[in-house]
Write a protein that holds these residues in place. Sequence first.
Motif, mmCIF file in Angstrom:
data_model
loop_
_atom_site.group_PDB
_atom_site.id
_atom_site.type_symbol
_atom_site.label_atom_id
_atom_site.label_comp_id
_atom_site.label_asym_id
_atom_site.label_seq_id
_atom_site.Cartn_x
_atom_site.Cartn_y
_atom_site.Cartn_z
ATOM 1 N N SER A 62 3.194 0.495 -2.120
ATOM 2 C CA SER A 62 2.224 1.377 -1.485
ATOM 3 C C SER A 62 0.955 0.556 -1.284
ATOM 4 C CB SER A 62 1.933 2.591 -2.372
ATOM 5 O OG SER A 62 0.997 3.440 -1.738
ATOM 6 N N VAL A 63 0.369 0.682 -0.090
ATOM 7 C CA VAL A 63 -0.840 -0.081 0.228
ATOM 8 C C VAL A 63 -1.898 0.874 0.764
ATOM 9 C CG1 VAL A 63 -1.838 -1.899 1.657
ATOM 10 C CG2 VAL A 63 0.466 -2.183 0.719
ATOM 11 N N LEU A 64 -3.091 0.803 0.192
ATOM 12 C CA LEU A 64 -4.240 1.585 0.649
ATOM 13 C C LEU A 64 -5.198 0.637 1.354
ATOM 14 C CD1 LEU A 64 -5.994 4.189 0.685
ATOM 15 C CD2 LEU A 64 -6.915 3.435 -1.523
ATOM 16 N N CYS A 65 -5.577 0.992 2.573
ATOM 17 C CA CYS A 65 -6.508 0.184 3.349
ATOM 18 C C CYS A 65 -7.734 1.010 3.687
ATOM 19 C CB CYS A 65 -5.835 -0.300 4.634
ATOM 20 S SG CYS A 65 -6.941 -1.212 5.729
ATOM 21 N N GLY A 66 -8.879 0.398 3.588
ATOM 22 C CA GLY A 66 -10.121 1.037 4.000
ATOM 23 C C GLY A 66 -10.875 0.082 4.903
ATOM 24 N N ASP A 68 -14.882 -0.064 7.495
ATOM 25 C CA ASP A 68 -16.154 0.603 7.765
ATOM 26 C C ASP A 68 -15.884 2.032 8.232
ATOM 27 O OD1 ASP A 68 -17.352 -1.750 7.089
ATOM 28 O OD2 ASP A 68 -18.087 -2.224 9.103
ATOM 29 N N ALA A 69 -16.761 2.944 7.870
ATOM 30 C CA ALA A 69 -16.564 4.377 8.116
ATOM 31 C C ALA A 69 -16.117 4.659 9.545
ATOM 32 C CB ALA A 69 -17.852 5.143 7.814
ATOM 33 N N GLY A 70 -14.985 5.355 9.638
ATOM 34 C CA GLY A 70 -14.514 5.831 10.926
ATOM 35 C C GLY A 70 -13.882 4.797 11.822
ATOM 36 N N THR A 71 -13.507 3.620 11.275
ATOM 37 C CA THR A 71 -12.972 2.570 12.148
ATOM 38 C C THR A 71 -11.504 2.246 11.924
ATOM 39 O OG1 THR A 71 -13.601 0.736 10.679
ATOM 40 C CG2 THR A 71 -15.261 1.495 12.289
ATOM 41 N N VAL A 72 -10.852 2.827 10.930
ATOM 42 C CA VAL A 72 -9.441 2.510 10.675
ATOM 43 C C VAL A 72 -8.566 3.146 11.751
ATOM 44 C CG1 VAL A 72 -7.504 2.789 9.084
ATOM 45 C CG2 VAL A 72 -9.756 2.219 8.199
ATOM 46 N N ASN A 97 -9.765 5.806 16.317
ATOM 47 C CA ASN A 97 -10.362 5.027 15.220
ATOM 48 C C ASN A 97 -11.301 5.888 14.369
ATOM 49 O OD1 ASN A 97 -9.058 2.723 16.187
ATOM 50 N ND2 ASN A 97 -10.787 2.167 17.468
ATOM 51 N N ASN A 98 -10.836 7.051 13.974
ATOM 52 C CA ASN A 98 -11.690 7.994 13.258
ATOM 53 C C ASN A 98 -11.485 8.003 11.749
ATOM 54 O OD1 ASN A 98 -12.979 9.051 15.589
ATOM 55 N ND2 ASN A 98 -11.123 10.214 16.039
ATOM 56 N N LEU A 99 -10.585 7.186 11.246
ATOM 57 C CA LEU A 99 -10.253 7.251 9.827
ATOM 58 C C LEU A 99 -11.135 6.325 8.999
ATOM 59 C CD1 LEU A 99 -6.361 7.113 10.165
ATOM 60 C CD2 LEU A 99 -7.791 9.145 9.893
ATOM 61 N N ASN A 100 -11.437 6.754 7.767
ATOM 62 C CA ASN A 100 -12.153 5.900 6.815
ATOM 63 C C ASN A 100 -11.186 5.019 6.039
ATOM 64 O OD1 ASN A 100 -14.645 6.993 7.507
ATOM 65 N ND2 ASN A 100 -14.445 8.633 5.998
ATOM 66 N N ALA A 123 0.508 -6.705 4.335
ATOM 67 C CA ALA A 123 -0.181 -5.543 4.890
ATOM 68 C C ALA A 123 -0.872 -5.920 6.188
ATOM 69 C CB ALA A 123 -1.199 -4.998 3.903
ATOM 70 N N GLN A 124 -1.085 -4.913 7.011
ATOM 71 C CA GLN A 124 -1.777 -5.066 8.282
ATOM 72 C C GLN A 124 -2.631 -3.816 8.467
ATOM 73 O OE1 GLN A 124 0.920 -4.929 11.602
ATOM 74 N NE2 GLN A 124 -0.369 -6.227 12.863
ATOM 75 N N CYS A 125 -3.899 -4.018 8.760
ATOM 76 C CA CYS A 125 -4.806 -2.885 8.939
ATOM 77 C C CYS A 125 -5.753 -3.215 10.086
ATOM 78 C CB CYS A 125 -5.596 -2.639 7.660
ATOM 79 S SG CYS A 125 -6.734 -1.251 7.739
ATOM 80 N N GLN A 126 -5.889 -2.270 10.992
ATOM 81 C CA GLN A 126 -6.856 -2.468 12.068
ATOM 82 C C GLN A 126 -8.083 -1.629 11.786
ATOM 83 O OE1 GLN A 126 -5.564 -1.765 16.085
ATOM 84 N NE2 GLN A 126 -7.524 -2.367 16.934
ATOM 85 N N GLY A 127 -9.242 -2.269 11.803
ATOM 86 C CA GLY A 127 -10.508 -1.598 11.564
ATOM 87 C C GLY A 127 -11.611 -2.637 11.469
#
Length: 150
Positions: A62-66, A68-72, A97-100, A123-127
């Motif tokens: 399980s991977v949690l990505c965060g 900047d506010a509202g950019t994930v 791109n509204n997720l924290n 992992a790969q996260c866009q934000g």
Amino acid sequence: GVTATGFNNPAFFAYKTGSTQSLVSGAVTKVTFDTELYDSDSDFATSTFTPTTAGKYFFTTSVLCGADAGTVRYVNAYIRKNGSTNFGTYSPEDNGNNLNGAGVSTSVTYDMNGSSDYVEVYAQCQGTSPLVKYDNNGFTTYFQGYRIGT
């Protein structure tokens, strides 16, 4: 009664705690884990599990990505065998791109030869300024596995 020994071993559970891991937005990156809950045969080190007993193994992460506010926009997680076999799960994309932050989990079973085969989590996260995160109140970024048979 009879007590079973070696059942579902080797087994490990590693997780991220105490430090985040910076990512480049959209880049697939190996995840490191700084704490072990258990590692029955000392086959896990930082990011890599290399079992010394051959067999079929069940792995889950399980991977949690965060970011900047509202950019994930999304987070993806992959369990790779020998650096190339790619099995993963993709989170739903939020094109606004509204997720924290977002999290995703995936599981797979691989045959492992007990010598050179290894598995790692990517992992790969866009934000904007994405991070692999952790939560001290629970296991939100983790990697675990155990032998299920021959």
